[in-house]
Design a protein around this motif. Sequence first.
Motif, mmCIF file in Angstrom:
data_model
loop_
_atom_site.group_PDB
_atom_site.id
_atom_site.type_symbol
_atom_site.label_atom_id
_atom_site.label_comp_id
_atom_site.label_asym_id
_atom_site.label_seq_id
_atom_site.Cartn_x
_atom_site.Cartn_y
_atom_site.Cartn_z
ATOM 1 N N ILE A 13 132.675 15.604 77.332
ATOM 2 C CA ILE A 13 134.055 15.172 78.002
ATOM 3 C C ILE A 13 134.665 15.939 78.827
ATOM 4 O O ILE A 13 135.116 15.547 79.683
ATOM 5 C CB ILE A 13 134.975 14.804 76.753
ATOM 6 C CG1 ILE A 13 133.819 13.709 75.471
ATOM 7 C CG2 ILE A 13 136.285 14.265 77.119
ATOM 8 C CD1 ILE A 13 134.666 13.538 74.176
ATOM 9 N N LYS A 14 134.396 17.383 78.962
ATOM 10 C CA LYS A 14 134.956 18.660 79.615
ATOM 11 C C LYS A 14 134.918 18.699 81.015
ATOM 12 O O LYS A 14 135.767 18.389 81.151
ATOM 13 C CB LYS A 14 134.616 20.007 78.776
ATOM 14 C CG LYS A 14 136.001 20.604 77.685
ATOM 15 C CD LYS A 14 135.397 21.806 77.828
ATOM 16 C CE LYS A 14 135.124 21.442 75.992
ATOM 17 N NZ LYS A 14 134.548 23.865 75.997
ATOM 18 N N VAL A 21 140.949 16.982 87.460
ATOM 19 C CA VAL A 21 141.827 18.191 87.893
ATOM 20 C C VAL A 21 141.629 18.394 88.677
ATOM 21 O O VAL A 21 141.987 18.021 89.185
ATOM 22 C CB VAL A 21 141.727 19.198 86.422
ATOM 23 C CG1 VAL A 21 143.036 20.214 86.825
ATOM 24 C CG2 VAL A 21 141.848 18.158 85.262
ATOM 25 N N LYS A 22 140.400 18.302 88.963
ATOM 26 C CA LYS A 22 139.707 18.563 90.770
ATOM 27 C C LYS A 22 140.634 17.392 91.480
ATOM 28 O O LYS A 22 141.666 18.061 92.377
ATOM 29 C CB LYS A 22 138.529 18.539 90.727
ATOM 30 C CG LYS A 22 138.113 19.171 92.092
ATOM 31 C CD LYS A 22 136.364 19.493 91.851
ATOM 32 C CE LYS A 22 135.283 19.003 93.478
ATOM 33 N NZ LYS A 22 134.965 18.454 93.525
ATOM 34 N N GLY A 23 140.837 16.338 91.478
ATOM 35 C CA GLY A 23 141.042 15.026 92.367
ATOM 36 C C GLY A 23 142.481 15.479 91.863
ATOM 37 O O GLY A 23 142.737 15.357 93.230
ATOM 38 N N ILE A 24 143.270 15.486 90.884
ATOM 39 C CA ILE A 24 144.611 15.949 90.965
ATOM 40 C C ILE A 24 145.006 16.835 92.150
ATOM 41 O O ILE A 24 146.193 16.842 92.947
ATOM 42 C CB ILE A 24 144.902 16.078 89.633
ATOM 43 C CG1 ILE A 24 144.807 14.851 88.547
ATOM 44 C CG2 ILE A 24 146.102 16.611 89.499
ATOM 45 C CD1 ILE A 24 144.957 15.269 87.087
ATOM 46 N N LYS A 25 143.867 18.158 91.700
ATOM 47 C CA LYS A 25 144.990 19.323 92.374
ATOM 48 C C LYS A 25 144.393 18.641 94.399
ATOM 49 O O LYS A 25 145.114 19.066 94.639
ATOM 50 C CB LYS A 25 144.046 19.820 92.472
ATOM 51 C CG LYS A 25 144.741 21.024 91.001
ATOM 52 C CD LYS A 25 143.372 22.481 90.258
ATOM 53 C CE LYS A 25 143.855 23.042 88.880
ATOM 54 N NZ LYS A 25 142.726 24.302 88.794
ATOM 55 N N GLU A 26 143.304 18.307 94.639
ATOM 56 C CA GLU A 26 143.339 17.453 96.071
ATOM 57 C C GLU A 26 143.979 16.742 96.412
ATOM 58 O O GLU A 26 144.145 16.946 97.416
ATOM 59 C CB GLU A 26 141.750 16.910 95.675
ATOM 60 C CG GLU A 26 140.401 18.288 96.150
ATOM 61 C CD GLU A 26 138.706 17.342 95.946
ATOM 62 O OE1 GLU A 26 138.537 18.600 95.547
ATOM 63 O OE2 GLU A 26 139.110 16.457 95.515
ATOM 64 N N ARG A 27 144.730 15.779 95.738
ATOM 65 C CA ARG A 27 145.394 15.031 96.064
ATOM 66 C C ARG A 27 147.084 16.256 96.168
ATOM 67 O O ARG A 27 148.262 15.098 96.071
ATOM 68 C CB ARG A 27 145.467 14.215 95.228
ATOM 69 C CG ARG A 27 144.658 12.967 95.215
ATOM 70 C CD ARG A 27 144.763 11.088 94.898
ATOM 71 N NE ARG A 27 145.031 11.474 92.890
ATOM 72 C CZ ARG A 27 143.796 12.284 91.844
ATOM 73 N NH1 ARG A 27 142.909 11.908 92.044
ATOM 74 N NH2 ARG A 27 144.347 11.856 91.195
ATOM 75 N N VAL A 59 138.707 23.707 82.914
ATOM 76 C CA VAL A 59 138.661 22.953 82.553
ATOM 77 C C VAL A 59 140.033 22.713 84.206
ATOM 78 O O VAL A 59 140.528 21.426 85.243
ATOM 79 C CB VAL A 59 139.041 21.160 82.193
ATOM 80 C CG1 VAL A 59 137.852 21.217 80.951
ATOM 81 C CG2 VAL A 59 140.236 21.301 81.300
ATOM 82 N N GLY A 60 140.344 24.050 84.383
ATOM 83 C CA GLY A 60 141.248 24.111 85.366
ATOM 84 C C GLY A 60 142.176 23.565 84.637
ATOM 85 O O GLY A 60 143.393 23.486 86.167
ATOM 86 N N LEU A 249 142.658 17.389 72.321
ATOM 87 C CA LEU A 249 143.995 18.766 73.112
ATOM 88 C C LEU A 249 143.820 18.588 74.497
ATOM 89 O O LEU A 249 144.890 18.430 74.836
ATOM 90 C CB LEU A 249 143.812 19.569 72.905
ATOM 91 C CG LEU A 249 145.145 20.579 72.538
ATOM 92 C CD1 LEU A 249 146.716 19.176 71.787
ATOM 93 C CD2 LEU A 249 145.355 21.799 71.706
ATOM 94 N N LEU A 250 142.537 18.640 75.048
ATOM 95 C CA LEU A 250 142.603 18.944 76.446
ATOM 96 C C LEU A 250 142.889 17.561 77.198
ATOM 97 O O LEU A 250 143.798 17.608 78.251
ATOM 98 C CB LEU A 250 141.483 19.319 76.861
ATOM 99 C CG LEU A 250 141.341 20.591 76.629
ATOM 100 C CD1 LEU A 250 139.610 20.585 77.241
ATOM 101 C CD2 LEU A 250 141.999 21.929 77.290
#
Length: 263
Positions: A13-14, A21-27, A59-60, A249-250
């Motif tokens: 899951i992590k 999170v990588k996708g969110i940051k890239e966008r 997880v960033g 929690l994450l």
Amino acid sequence: MILIDGKKISAEIKSEIAEQVKGIKERGGKTPHLSAVLVGHDGGSETYVAFKIKDCQEVGFKSSLHRFEDDVTEAELLSKVHELNSDDDVDGFQPINVGRMVIGLPSFISATPDGIIELLNRYGIETSGKNCVVVGRSNIVGRPMSVLMSQKAMNTTVTVAHSRTKNLKEVCASADILIAAIGSPEFVKADMVKEGAVVIDVGTTRVPSNETKSGFRLKGDVKFDEVAEKCSYITPVPGGVGPMTRVSLLKNTLLAATKQIYS
Ligand code: NAP
């Protein structure tokens, strides 16, 4: 008997969360940020919070720790809590979240019960029509667990047992799925467990030990060796429910950051 590996599932899951999170940051989106408040130097809390910070790094997420000594005034502490609460609460204990969860609306689900649901689902354990006994009725584990297990997604018939339950041994032995959230080491013995039952051990009590550097070891609520021989699935302590609590929690932090519940 199949050992339910919470460490392995939480790692899966992590990495799913890290991808998102990588996708969110890239966008160019907002990096999820988890804040923890720690008062004093309780060993168990220090460990749990240190793990939270490490999980966030993995997880960033951003993370911050707000430390206070034991002698912090109530006013000081409440002021920090109010400040942080103006952001969304991801632990899932807040009354509005609990109310939303009970009536089946999207909500931040308490981390431990949510982690247990993930384990049951990811191991493909059939729950529909089964008898589930939850021992413990706390607001953070037993009660929300019993609600989730009664909802349509899980479809079990739930009994909630506690310290005033009569014939507890017989009640537990009627369970196809037994969830122990008591805080009493090795309380659940083999004669309380039905042959072939699924056993989820939430308990994590620190007991003194000469065999560890820390001088203690974690004990679950289930007498593992004798119960494992009888059941179909069982969670170990440590390495079962604990890692799933942290990963849930994450998950809630990500839901809050991406405003997937409500804003
Ligand atoms: P809690 O608030 O102390 O609640 C314990 C519950 O167990 C209460 O409802 C109590 O009944 C019931 N109980 C106690 N002794 C009993 C007995 N002899 N027979 C039947 N029921 C009994 O504890 P909690 O916060 O829910 O935590 C329970 C355990 O889970 C603890 O060991 C805690 O450390 C652990 N935990 C682990 C995780 C994790 O991630 N693995 C997360 C949270 C908690 P009454 O209501 O009648 O008093």
